[in-house]
Design a protein around this motif. Structure first.
Motif, PDB file in Angstrom:
ATOM      1  N   MET A 113       0.844  -1.179   0.000  1.00  0.00           N
ATOM      2  CA  MET A 113       0.000   0.000   0.000  1.00  0.00           C
ATOM      3  C   MET A 113       0.891   1.244   0.000  1.00  0.00           C
ATOM      4  O   MET A 113       1.962   1.241   0.571  1.00  0.00           O
ATOM      5  N   ALA A 114       0.378   2.279  -0.626  1.00  0.00           N
ATOM      6  CA  ALA A 114       1.088   3.556  -0.691  1.00  0.00           C
ATOM      7  C   ALA A 114       0.189   4.641  -0.115  1.00  0.00           C
ATOM      8  O   ALA A 114      -1.033   4.530  -0.139  1.00  0.00           O
ATOM      9  N   ARG A 115       0.817   5.680   0.399  1.00  0.00           N
ATOM     10  CA  ARG A 115       0.059   6.806   0.915  1.00  0.00           C
ATOM     11  C   ARG A 115       0.156   7.949  -0.075  1.00  0.00           C
ATOM     12  O   ARG A 115       1.235   8.276  -0.570  1.00  0.00           O
ATOM     13  N   VAL A 116      -0.988   8.546  -0.355  1.00  0.00           N
ATOM     14  CA  VAL A 116      -1.073   9.663  -1.292  1.00  0.00           C
ATOM     15  C   VAL A 116      -1.753  10.824  -0.582  1.00  0.00           C
ATOM     16  O   VAL A 116      -2.736  10.625   0.134  1.00  0.00           O
ATOM     17  N   VAL A 117      -1.229  12.023  -0.778  1.00  0.00           N
ATOM     18  CA  VAL A 117      -1.813  13.222  -0.209  1.00  0.00           C
ATOM     19  C   VAL A 117      -2.355  14.073  -1.351  1.00  0.00           C
ATOM     20  O   VAL A 117      -1.664  14.303  -2.347  1.00  0.00           O
ATOM     21  N   VAL A 118      -3.605  14.515  -1.200  1.00  0.00           N
ATOM     22  CA  VAL A 118      -4.219  15.432  -2.161  1.00  0.00           C
ATOM     23  C   VAL A 118      -4.559  16.709  -1.411  1.00  0.00           C
ATOM     24  O   VAL A 118      -5.290  16.678  -0.422  1.00  0.00           O
ATOM     25  N   ASP A 119      -3.984  17.817  -1.854  1.00  0.00           N
ATOM     26  CA  ASP A 119      -4.292  19.125  -1.287  1.00  0.00           C
ATOM     27  C   ASP A 119      -5.105  19.905  -2.307  1.00  0.00           C
ATOM     28  O   ASP A 119      -4.727  19.983  -3.483  1.00  0.00           O
ATOM     29  N   VAL A 120      -6.222  20.466  -1.853  1.00  0.00           N
ATOM     30  CA  VAL A 120      -7.149  21.200  -2.719  1.00  0.00           C
ATOM     31  C   VAL A 120      -7.244  22.631  -2.198  1.00  0.00           C
ATOM     32  O   VAL A 120      -7.456  22.841  -0.999  1.00  0.00           O
ATOM     33  N   MET A 121      -7.053  23.587  -3.090  1.00  0.00           N
ATOM     34  CA  MET A 121      -7.115  25.005  -2.715  1.00  0.00           C
ATOM     35  C   MET A 121      -7.992  25.766  -3.706  1.00  0.00           C
ATOM     36  O   MET A 121      -8.043  25.412  -4.885  1.00  0.00           O
ATOM     37  N   PRO A 122      -8.669  26.819  -3.219  1.00  0.00           N
ATOM     38  CA  PRO A 122      -9.423  27.655  -4.150  1.00  0.00           C
ATOM     39  C   PRO A 122      -8.457  28.284  -5.158  1.00  0.00           C
ATOM     40  O   PRO A 122      -7.327  28.639  -4.805  1.00  0.00           O
ATOM     41  N   LYS A 123      -8.896  28.400  -6.394  1.00  0.00           N
ATOM     42  CA  LYS A 123      -8.075  29.082  -7.390  1.00  0.00           C
ATOM     43  C   LYS A 123      -7.831  30.517  -6.933  1.00  0.00           C
ATOM     44  O   LYS A 123      -8.658  31.097  -6.216  1.00  0.00           O
ATOM     45  N   PRO A 124      -6.699  31.112  -7.313  1.00  0.00           N
ATOM     46  CA  PRO A 124      -6.359  32.455  -6.823  1.00  0.00           C
ATOM     47  C   PRO A 124      -7.428  33.510  -7.100  1.00  0.00           C
ATOM     48  O   PRO A 124      -7.609  34.437  -6.307  1.00  0.00           O
ATOM     49  N   GLU A 125      -8.155  33.382  -8.184  1.00  0.00           N
ATOM     50  CA  GLU A 125      -9.159  34.391  -8.536  1.00  0.00           C
ATOM     51  C   GLU A 125     -10.494  34.191  -7.816  1.00  0.00           C
ATOM     52  O   GLU A 125     -11.406  35.011  -7.926  1.00  0.00           O
ATOM     53  N   ILE A 126     -10.622  33.115  -7.056  1.00  0.00           N
ATOM     54  CA  ILE A 126     -11.856  32.814  -6.336  1.00  0.00           C
ATOM     55  C   ILE A 126     -11.785  33.402  -4.928  1.00  0.00           C
ATOM     56  O   ILE A 126     -10.800  33.215  -4.216  1.00  0.00           O
ATOM     57  N   LEU A 127     -12.833  34.108  -4.518  1.00  0.00           N
ATOM     58  CA  LEU A 127     -12.891  34.632  -3.162  1.00  0.00           C
ATOM     59  C   LEU A 127     -12.885  33.482  -2.162  1.00  0.00           C
ATOM     60  O   LEU A 127     -13.472  32.430  -2.404  1.00  0.00           O
ATOM     61  N   ASP A 128     -12.242  33.701  -1.022  1.00  0.00           N
ATOM     62  CA  ASP A 128     -12.158  32.692   0.025  1.00  0.00           C
ATOM     63  C   ASP A 128     -12.690  33.297   1.322  1.00  0.00           C
ATOM     64  O   ASP A 128     -11.924  33.827   2.134  1.00  0.00           O
ATOM     65  N   PRO A 129     -14.017  33.248   1.543  1.00  0.00           N
ATOM     66  CA  PRO A 129     -14.580  33.876   2.736  1.00  0.00           C
ATOM     67  C   PRO A 129     -14.050  33.305   4.046  1.00  0.00           C
ATOM     68  O   PRO A 129     -13.876  34.030   5.023  1.00  0.00           O
ATOM     69  N   GLN A 130     -13.778  32.008   4.090  1.00  0.00           N
ATOM     70  CA  GLN A 130     -13.245  31.414   5.323  1.00  0.00           C
ATOM     71  C   GLN A 130     -11.837  31.931   5.605  1.00  0.00           C
ATOM     72  O   GLN A 130     -11.497  32.260   6.738  1.00  0.00           O
ATOM     73  N   GLY A 131     -11.024  32.018   4.575  1.00  0.00           N
ATOM     74  CA  GLY A 131      -9.683  32.569   4.741  1.00  0.00           C
ATOM     75  C   GLY A 131      -9.728  34.027   5.169  1.00  0.00           C
ATOM     76  O   GLY A 131      -8.952  34.463   6.028  1.00  0.00           O
ATOM     77  N   GLN A 132     -10.644  34.797   4.585  1.00  0.00           N
ATOM     78  CA  GLN A 132     -10.787  36.203   4.961  1.00  0.00           C
ATOM     79  C   GLN A 132     -11.220  36.331   6.415  1.00  0.00           C
ATOM     80  O   GLN A 132     -10.748  37.209   7.146  1.00  0.00           O
ATOM     81  N   ALA A 133     -12.115  35.460   6.869  1.00  0.00           N
ATOM     82  CA  ALA A 133     -12.560  35.489   8.265  1.00  0.00           C
ATOM     83  C   ALA A 133     -11.399  35.207   9.216  1.00  0.00           C
ATOM     84  O   ALA A 133     -11.265  35.859  10.262  1.00  0.00           O
ATOM     85  N   VAL A 134     -10.539  34.266   8.862  1.00  0.00           N
ATOM     86  CA  VAL A 134      -9.379  33.963   9.695  1.00  0.00           C
ATOM     87  C   VAL A 134      -8.432  35.162   9.725  1.00  0.00           C
ATOM     88  O   VAL A 134      -7.922  35.540  10.787  1.00  0.00           O
ATOM     89  N   THR A 135      -8.211  35.795   8.577  1.00  0.00           N
ATOM     90  CA  THR A 135      -7.341  36.974   8.512  1.00  0.00           C
ATOM     91  C   THR A 135      -7.857  38.073   9.436  1.00  0.00           C
ATOM     92  O   THR A 135      -7.089  38.670  10.204  1.00  0.00           O
ATOM     93  N   ARG A 136      -9.171  38.329   9.393  1.00  0.00           N
ATOM     94  CA  ARG A 136      -9.759  39.352  10.257  1.00  0.00           C
ATOM     95  C   ARG A 136      -9.656  38.960  11.731  1.00  0.00           C
ATOM     96  O   ARG A 136      -9.377  39.795  12.592  1.00  0.00           O
TER      97      ARG A 136
END
Length: 77
Positions: free
Chosen positions: A1-24
């Protein structure tokens, strides 16, 4: 068996309300020096050693991410 990591991020042009809330929130609790936060998703998969990269990217793009608004990386670890 192998371990695989998948990281998913909003595209740069997409607003990220959760990220903005953390910043505030950081500013509210007196932490400075953080200009921006982007929040994404992290998946760890245990897969058969023979599962090819094309199939892994298909899993990510068809199931784990929304390719219209998100980018992803697949890493074997």
């Amino acid at each position: 068996m192998a371990r695989v990591v998948v990281d998913v991020m909003p595209k740069p042009e997409i607003l990220d309300p959760q990220g903005q809330a953390v910043t505030r929130a950081l500013a509210r609790i007196g932490i400075s020096g953080v200009a921006d936060v982007r929040q994404g998703k992290h998946f760890e998969l245990e897969v058969d050693d023979g599962l090819d990269d094309e199939t892994l990217h298909r899993i990510a793009g068809d199931l784990l991410a929304n390719p219209v608004i998100e980018d992803w990386t697949v890493t074997r670890v």
